[in-house]
Motif scaffolding. Sequence first.
Motif, PDB file in Angstrom:
ATOM      1  N   SER A  27      30.817 -60.766  26.271  1.00 48.65           N
ATOM      2  CA  SER A  27      31.266 -61.177  28.103  1.00 48.65           C
ATOM      3  C   SER A  27      29.949 -61.366  28.630  1.00 48.65           C
ATOM      4  N   LYS A  28      29.904 -61.959  29.687  1.00 43.13           N
ATOM      5  CA  LYS A  28      28.766 -62.348  30.596  1.00 43.13           C
ATOM      6  C   LYS A  28      28.244 -61.055  30.978  1.00 43.13           C
ATOM      7  N   GLU A  29      29.196 -60.305  31.580  1.00 41.41           N
ATOM      8  CA  GLU A  29      28.783 -59.059  32.119  1.00 41.41           C
ATOM      9  C   GLU A  29      28.068 -58.076  30.928  1.00 41.41           C
ATOM     10  N   TYR A  30      28.674 -58.139  29.742  1.00 44.83           N
ATOM     11  CA  TYR A  30      27.939 -57.417  28.838  1.00 44.83           C
ATOM     12  C   TYR A  30      26.159 -57.888  28.454  1.00 44.83           C
ATOM     13  N   MET A  75      24.100 -56.958  31.492  1.00 42.21           N
ATOM     14  CA  MET A  75      23.794 -55.655  31.574  1.00 42.21           C
ATOM     15  C   MET A  75      22.407 -55.267  30.403  1.00 42.21           C
ATOM     16  N   ASN A  76      22.193 -56.111  29.295  1.00 42.40           N
ATOM     17  CA  ASN A  76      21.385 -55.638  28.297  1.00 42.40           C
ATOM     18  C   ASN A  76      20.258 -56.820  28.428  1.00 42.40           C
ATOM     19  N   VAL A  77      20.131 -57.619  29.342  1.00 42.47           N
ATOM     20  CA  VAL A  77      18.983 -58.506  29.740  1.00 42.47           C
ATOM     21  C   VAL A  77      17.790 -57.772  30.749  1.00 42.47           C
ATOM     22  N   GLU A  78      16.656 -57.524  29.822  1.00 39.66           N
ATOM     23  CA  GLU A  78      15.501 -56.816  30.580  1.00 39.66           C
ATOM     24  C   GLU A  78      14.838 -57.540  31.595  1.00 39.66           C
ATOM     25  N   LYS A  79      14.810 -57.097  32.676  1.00 39.72           N
ATOM     26  CA  LYS A  79      13.884 -58.044  33.825  1.00 39.72           C
ATOM     27  C   LYS A  79      12.566 -58.060  33.591  1.00 39.72           C
ATOM     28  N   TRP A  80      11.755 -59.142  33.908  1.00 38.10           N
ATOM     29  CA  TRP A  80      10.267 -59.012  33.928  1.00 38.10           C
ATOM     30  C   TRP A  80       9.784 -58.173  35.223  1.00 38.10           C
ATOM     31  N   VAL A  81       8.680 -57.566  34.839  1.00 35.32           N
ATOM     32  CA  VAL A  81       8.109 -56.862  35.892  1.00 35.32           C
ATOM     33  C   VAL A  81       6.533 -57.304  35.945  1.00 35.32           C
ATOM     34  N   ASN A  82       6.215 -57.071  37.304  1.00 33.37           N
ATOM     35  CA  ASN A  82       4.752 -57.623  37.667  1.00 33.37           C
ATOM     36  C   ASN A  82       3.767 -56.633  37.296  1.00 33.37           C
ATOM     37  N   ILE A 135       8.688 -53.639  30.553  1.00 37.24           N
ATOM     38  CA  ILE A 135       8.852 -52.251  30.407  1.00 37.24           C
ATOM     39  C   ILE A 135       8.904 -51.751  29.062  1.00 37.24           C
ATOM     40  N   SER A 136       9.975 -52.186  28.261  1.00 37.17           N
ATOM     41  CA  SER A 136      10.286 -51.473  26.890  1.00 37.17           C
ATOM     42  C   SER A 136       8.991 -51.727  26.119  1.00 37.17           C
ATOM     43  N   GLU A 137       8.380 -52.857  26.163  1.00 35.16           N
ATOM     44  CA  GLU A 137       7.043 -53.112  25.245  1.00 35.16           C
ATOM     45  C   GLU A 137       6.050 -52.278  25.764  1.00 35.16           C
TER      46      GLU A 137
END
Length: 66
Positions: A2-5, A8-15, A52-54
Amino acid sequence: MSKEYEEMNVEKWVNLEDVAVHLSLSQDTVRTWIKEGKLPFYKAGKRYKFKISEVDEWVRTGKIKE
């Protein structure tokens, strides 16, 4: 899937500022570590972007050494 799933799992890029806060470092230290190859980063134009995960994985595996 699903699109919602997926969202939820897409990691956002941070600066750079976000990474400095996350690691409790100054922005200058983060810039130095980028130049020395101590942090995984990506460039978007003139801006640095991070996952952040990396960054956390590099810290966990001891790849960041002062």
